[in-house]
Design a protein around this motif. Structure first.
Motif, PDB file in Angstrom:
ATOM      1  N   ARG A 106     -15.523   9.084  16.309  1.00  0.00           N
ATOM      2  CA  ARG A 106     -14.248   9.776  16.486  1.00  0.00           C
ATOM      3  C   ARG A 106     -13.641  10.239  15.153  1.00  0.00           C
ATOM      4  N   LEU A 109     -14.400  13.979  14.005  1.00  0.00           N
ATOM      5  CA  LEU A 109     -14.112  15.082  14.932  1.00  0.00           C
ATOM      6  C   LEU A 109     -14.058  16.435  14.222  1.00  0.00           C
ATOM      7  N   GLY A 110     -13.537  16.466  12.997  1.00  0.00           N
ATOM      8  CA  GLY A 110     -13.489  17.736  12.268  1.00  0.00           C
ATOM      9  C   GLY A 110     -14.871  18.298  12.025  1.00  0.00           C
ATOM     10  N   LEU A 112     -17.564  17.511  13.798  1.00  0.00           N
ATOM     11  CA  LEU A 112     -18.126  17.836  15.105  1.00  0.00           C
ATOM     12  C   LEU A 112     -17.665  19.217  15.566  1.00  0.00           C
ATOM     13  N   VAL A 113     -16.383  19.503  15.403  1.00  0.00           N
ATOM     14  CA  VAL A 113     -15.858  20.816  15.802  1.00  0.00           C
ATOM     15  C   VAL A 113     -16.536  21.926  14.998  1.00  0.00           C
ATOM     16  N   GLY A 137     -12.710  12.301  23.237  1.00  0.00           N
ATOM     17  CA  GLY A 137     -12.446  13.596  22.620  1.00  0.00           C
ATOM     18  C   GLY A 137     -13.497  14.661  22.874  1.00  0.00           C
ATOM     19  N   LYS A 138     -14.303  14.484  23.911  1.00  0.00           N
ATOM     20  CA  LYS A 138     -15.395  15.429  24.177  1.00  0.00           C
ATOM     21  C   LYS A 138     -14.872  16.826  24.519  1.00  0.00           C
ATOM     22  N   GLU A 140     -11.838  18.123  24.359  1.00  0.00           N
ATOM     23  CA  GLU A 140     -10.959  18.694  23.341  1.00  0.00           C
ATOM     24  C   GLU A 140     -11.761  19.270  22.176  1.00  0.00           C
ATOM     25  N   SER A 141     -12.845  18.605  21.805  1.00  0.00           N
ATOM     26  CA  SER A 141     -13.690  19.103  20.722  1.00  0.00           C
ATOM     27  C   SER A 141     -14.384  20.399  21.113  1.00  0.00           C
ATOM     28  N   ALA A 144     -11.728  23.136  20.950  1.00  0.00           N
ATOM     29  CA  ALA A 144     -11.405  23.447  19.556  1.00  0.00           C
ATOM     30  C   ALA A 144     -12.528  24.243  18.895  1.00  0.00           C
ATOM     31  N   ALA A 145     -13.787  23.874  19.187  1.00  0.00           N
ATOM     32  CA  ALA A 145     -14.926  24.602  18.620  1.00  0.00           C
ATOM     33  C   ALA A 145     -14.974  26.039  19.147  1.00  0.00           C
ATOM     34  N   LEU A 234     -20.889  11.249  21.071  1.00  0.00           N
ATOM     35  CA  LEU A 234     -19.596  10.994  20.428  1.00  0.00           C
ATOM     36  C   LEU A 234     -19.114   9.611  20.830  1.00  0.00           C
TER      37      LEU A 234
END
Length: 262
Positions: A106, A109-110, A112-113, A137-138, A140-141, A144-145, A234
């Motif tokens: 987690r 996340l940055g 991952l995005v 956060g799956k 949401e990521s 965001a991506a 994740l």
């Protein structure tokens, strides 16, 4: 003339004062540009270099091999992992046995995005699976991506805000530039044949498809994990186990997932 990009990573044996300056001076004398630089581990540095031709890199490598304080780890045309390592200062963890599986926690996340955004920008078909426990956060990521990649995202099945199960798309949604998001558990548990027909249509499109819980998704479909181009895992932390706890079949004959109940 357009610069040719190279990724250079080296390990430091003795971090004496001025070592980085010596390497930077050598790079400058050879007419090579430093585009990006960052530490990628405690005693490792990574650089994204730009040069006019490969001969400059050949001369650079031969001189580096005479230096006692460092060892060349990588000197190659940059991969996506190399670019992200320089950008974020750490490498994406990759499964040694299954090269298409990438692991994040987690706190990453940055990265991952950024990783998914770069995948989304690539043209053509991409089938991406993402594993993870609830609320890690799956979704949401993925969203965001999509924003980072300047792509429109469409939920084919999702529980992000409310349960979404699509059985058809409107005309302008049949666009190969869109990112289609499928929740494998929700589709497995509650979808009808119209929904699965839509999933098959989307799978045939030359577009990006992201499937949450791909292991459950393949139980219901003719697809297998071999069909996925990338698998992303994740976790909340490195020691977390991703598992699906099955309970008894419900009255419709479908398995329900106690850890992933809606």
């Amino acid at each position: 003339m357009q610069l040719v990009e190279w990724y250079f990573e080296y390990e430091i044996h003795k971090n004496r004062p001025g070592l980085l300056g010596d390497i930077a001076s050598l790079i400058g004398m050879l007419g090579i540009n430093i585009l990006t630089i960052n530490g990628v581990a405690t005693m490792k540095r990574g650089m994204l270099l730009g040069c006019d031709n490969d001969d400059q890199i050949t001369r650079f490598e031969s001189i580096l091999n005479t230096m006692d304080n460092i060892t060349i780890i990588k000197l190659r045309k940059p991969t996506l992992r190399d670019r992200l390592a320089v950008r974020h200062g750490t490498y994406i963890q990759r499964d040694e046995d299954d090269k298409k599986t990438f692991r994040f926690v987690r706190n990453d996340l940055g990265m991952l995005v950024d990783f998914m955004a770069e995948l989304f920008k690539m043209p053509g078909h991409k089938l991406i699976g993402i594993r993870g426990m609830p609320r890690v956060g799956k979704t949401e990521s993925i969203v965001a991506a999509s924003v980072c990649a300047n792509k429109r995202w469409l939920f084919v099945s999702s529980t992000l805000i409310k349960q979404t199960l699509r059985s058809q798309l409107i005309e302008d949604e049949y666009n190969s530039e869109n990112v289609f998001i499928i929740d494998g558990i929700l589709s497995h548990r509650r979808a009808n044949e119209q929904h699965w027909q839509l999933v098959r249509e989307i799978m045939a499109m030359p577009s990006v498809k992201v499937v949450e819980h791909p292991d459950v998704f393949v139980q219901q479909t003719e697809y297998s994990l071999e069909d996925f181009d990338y698998i992303i895992e994740l976790r909340n932390d490195e020691n977390e186990e991703i598992k699906y706890e099955l309970v008894d079949q419900n009255k419709d004959g479908h398995n329900s997932f106690s850890m992933f109940d809606f």
